[in-house]
Structures are given as C-alpha cells and as structure tokens.
Design a protein around this motif. Structure first.
Motif, PDB file in Angstrom:
ATOM      1  N   SER A   1       0.822  -1.212   0.000  1.00  0.00           N
ATOM      2  CA  SER A   1       0.000   0.000   0.000  1.00  0.00           C
ATOM      3  C   SER A   1       0.856   1.262   0.000  1.00  0.00           C
ATOM      4  O   SER A   1       0.409   2.319  -0.438  1.00  0.00           O
ATOM      5  N   TRP A   2       2.075   1.158   0.479  1.00  0.00           N
ATOM      6  CA  TRP A   2       3.007   2.277   0.449  1.00  0.00           C
ATOM      7  C   TRP A   2       3.744   2.383  -0.890  1.00  0.00           C
ATOM      8  O   TRP A   2       4.554   3.280  -1.081  1.00  0.00           O
ATOM      9  N   GLY A   3       3.487   1.436  -1.794  1.00  0.00           N
ATOM     10  CA  GLY A   3       4.176   1.437  -3.077  1.00  0.00           C
ATOM     11  C   GLY A   3       5.589   0.889  -3.010  1.00  0.00           C
ATOM     12  O   GLY A   3       6.435   1.204  -3.857  1.00  0.00           O
ATOM     13  N   LEU A   4       5.852   0.033  -2.004  1.00  0.00           N
ATOM     14  CA  LEU A   4       7.181  -0.532  -1.805  1.00  0.00           C
ATOM     15  C   LEU A   4       7.188  -2.012  -2.150  1.00  0.00           C
ATOM     16  O   LEU A   4       6.166  -2.702  -2.025  1.00  0.00           O
ATOM     17  N   ASP A   5       8.335  -2.514  -2.557  1.00  0.00           N
ATOM     18  CA  ASP A   5       8.491  -3.941  -2.804  1.00  0.00           C
ATOM     19  C   ASP A   5       8.630  -4.678  -1.480  1.00  0.00           C
ATOM     20  O   ASP A   5       9.132  -4.136  -0.483  1.00  0.00           O
ATOM     21  N   ASP A   6       8.176  -5.933  -1.473  1.00  0.00           N
ATOM     22  CA  ASP A   6       8.280  -6.772  -0.279  1.00  0.00           C
ATOM     23  C   ASP A   6       9.670  -7.416  -0.253  1.00  0.00           C
ATOM     24  O   ASP A   6       9.835  -8.618  -0.431  1.00  0.00           O
TER      25      ASP A   6
ATOM     26  N   GLY B   1      12.535  -2.381   0.500  1.00  0.00           N
ATOM     27  CA  GLY B   1      11.238  -1.852   0.902  1.00  0.00           C
ATOM     28  C   GLY B   1      11.096  -1.824   2.407  1.00  0.00           C
ATOM     29  O   GLY B   1      10.552  -0.868   2.980  1.00  0.00           O
ATOM     30  N   LEU B   2      11.602  -2.868   3.059  1.00  0.00           N
ATOM     31  CA  LEU B   2      11.556  -2.963   4.509  1.00  0.00           C
ATOM     32  C   LEU B   2      12.309  -1.790   5.145  1.00  0.00           C
ATOM     33  O   LEU B   2      11.823  -1.147   6.090  1.00  0.00           O
ATOM     34  N   GLU B   3      13.480  -1.497   4.619  1.00  0.00           N
ATOM     35  CA  GLU B   3      14.288  -0.405   5.176  1.00  0.00           C
ATOM     36  C   GLU B   3      13.624   0.949   4.958  1.00  0.00           C
ATOM     37  O   GLU B   3      13.562   1.775   5.877  1.00  0.00           O
ATOM     38  N   ARG B   4      13.119   1.167   3.761  1.00  0.00           N
ATOM     39  CA  ARG B   4      12.469   2.448   3.472  1.00  0.00           C
ATOM     40  C   ARG B   4      11.271   2.654   4.391  1.00  0.00           C
ATOM     41  O   ARG B   4      11.069   3.737   4.956  1.00  0.00           O
ATOM     42  N   PHE B   5      10.464   1.625   4.536  1.00  0.00           N
ATOM     43  CA  PHE B   5       9.285   1.693   5.401  1.00  0.00           C
ATOM     44  C   PHE B   5       9.694   2.006   6.843  1.00  0.00           C
ATOM     45  O   PHE B   5       9.181   2.939   7.469  1.00  0.00           O
ATOM     46  N   SER B   6      10.637   1.228   7.368  1.00  0.00           N
ATOM     47  CA  SER B   6      10.992   1.322   8.779  1.00  0.00           C
ATOM     48  C   SER B   6      11.602   2.678   9.123  1.00  0.00           C
ATOM     49  O   SER B   6      11.246   3.290  10.134  1.00  0.00           O
TER      50      SER B   6
END
Length: 276
Positions: free
Chosen positions: A32-37, A41-46
């Motif tokens: 939903s954030w437009g990030l890859d799993d 993506g994990l680093e960008r999200f966190s």
C-alpha cells in the motif's frame, strides 16, 4: 551502569505521552506504500516511520518476526533501525517474544540486551510459559545493562485465556504479575520489568484479581486503533495502573503512510485520545 529503563521510559512518557508506535512492515502495508516486499522496501518503510514519529512518542516497537521473514537482510535492516533510533535517543522495544531455558535463554538475552550487540534494544518482549524463572538470564542482564523487559501476562487473543486464566483466583497471569512486582520491589521509581497486557482484555484484570498498580512496572498495551481500543477504554480497563500504561498502535497509524506528515498527524490524533 546506564539509567534504568523504567526511569528512562517514565521520562519519555512524561515528555511525549503514553504512546508507543509499532513498526510493523506487513507485506500488505509495504504494497500500500508502493514498496516492494524485500529488504529495500523494509528499510524504506521502517526508517520513514522512525523519522516521522520517533521524536514525538515515548517509544517505537519493531515487530521482529516481520524482519526475520526476510532472512539475514531483514535482520540487517532491524539492526540499522535500532542503531538509528539509539542515535536519535528514541526508546526501542524489540517485539521478539523470546522464551526458553538455560543456555538458550542466556543466548537470547545476549542478543537483545547485551551492550555491544547489534540487536540490542532498550527493552525486549519475553514469553514466560516455560516458567517465569526461566527468564532469569534476561531479567538479570537487563538489570545489569539498564535495559528492560516486557513479560507476556494477559493478552487479548482468544487462545491466550486457556493458559493465562488457568487457576482462577490463583491464575497464571496473577502469578506472572506477582513475580514482576517482586523483581521491581527495589526500583527507585518505575521498575524495568514490565508486562504485556492487551488493551482489549476488558474485565479480565478485575476478574482474575490482578493488582497491576502493585507491579510498579510499565504495562505495554497493544490494541489501540485497528484492534478497537480507545484511550478511554485504556483508562477504564487499567484503572489505578493507567499512569504506567504504554498504549501501542501500529496499523491505525501506519496506514497513513508513506507521507511523513500524515504519519505524524495520525500519531498526534492517537496521542490526543490518550490524553483525553
């Protein structure tokens, strides 16, 4: 020795309020954030969550399992999140729910609570269902390093009652609370042995005769927001112990991302509900 975790957390709660934001990078949220799993993506999200809300809440709580599912690269991201939080003086609670016996429990303690460990957080969640005293290596190391623990005591998942409520007036949950209270007895101010008590447990605290105020430790209460609990619910559920409650919200706040301003606004709304 570092200032005990309980005192540091009390200071953070006095400054910022009684909110802990969970950093829970579920696959659906990444999408939903437009990030890859993946690890990137994990680093960008966190880091986005940490940078957006870290300095306005009492603590952040990375969900360890959601990093472990990415293997060594995911744990490397978690190490960076913990390091960045420490550099910014943001308290971290590693939601790892570790529990074992003997040298294995000592190894878990070493990973999450030892000075110099890349995974060391300010506190870690623990599971006591091999016996509260099986956690002693972690309890002792946390005391020695000025860190804290949160022991699962009364969770809101339906399955938990089959274990935690067992014993009636002498329930497993009551014994865990009593053991934590004993470990906090000599603390100056808020103790560093906390409990995990679900925000939606309702009357179970009273039904089981738990005196959570007597624990004199922080009470981590997951369930704000998406799971249905409000600040008013927490105040009613925890009663005299409410001042020691650290309410946790994850999905309700994280759904506002990836825009940092919207994440901050969501955290502010939740904080306002706790203050009210």
């Amino acid at each position: 020795m570092a200032e005990p975790f309980g005192q540091r957390l009390r200071g953070a709660m006095d400054r910022h309020g009684q909110l802990c934001v969970g950093i829970d990078p579920h696959p659906g949220l990444l999408t939903s954030w437009g990030l890859d799993d993946d690890a990137a993506g994990l680093e960008r999200f966190s880091l986005t969550v940490l940078e957006a809300v870290g300095e306005q809440v009492a603590a952040v709580k990375p969900q360890v399992a959601l990093y472990e599912r990415h293997g060594s690269r995911g744990l490397a991201v978690l190490e960076r999140v913990l390091a960045e939080a420490a550099a910014a003086s943001v308290l971290t609670i590693a939601d790892a729910k570790r529990g074992d016996i003997g040298s294995t429990m000592a190894a878990y303690a070493d990973a999450w609570l030892r000075d110099g460990s890349a995974l060391a957080a300010d506190a870690v969640t623990l599971s006591p269902y091999l016996g509260y005293e099986s956690l002693r290596p972690a309890l002792d190391l946390a005391r020695d390093t000025g860190r804290g623990v949160f022991v699962l005591a009364l969770t809101s998942n339906p399955e938990g009652a089959s274990v935690q409520h067992a014993g009636g007036t002498d329930s497993v949950a009551r014994r865990i609370a009593a053991a934590a209270a004993a470990d906090n007895r000599s603390a100056a101010g808020l103790g560093s042995v906390g409990l995990v008590v679900g925000a939606t447990v309702g009357s179970a605290i009273a039904d089981l005769g738990l005196d959570l105020a007597a624990v004199n430790g922080p009470l981590l209460a997951p369930g704000l927001g998406a799971q249905g609990a409000t600040g008013a619910d927490l105040a009613a559920t925890f009663g005299p112990a409410y001042a020691n409650v650290l309410g946790t919200s994850s999905r309700d706040i994280l759904a506002a991302g990836p825009d940092p301003a919207r994440l901050r606004a969501a955290a502010e709304r939740t904080l306002a509900g706790l203050a009210g």
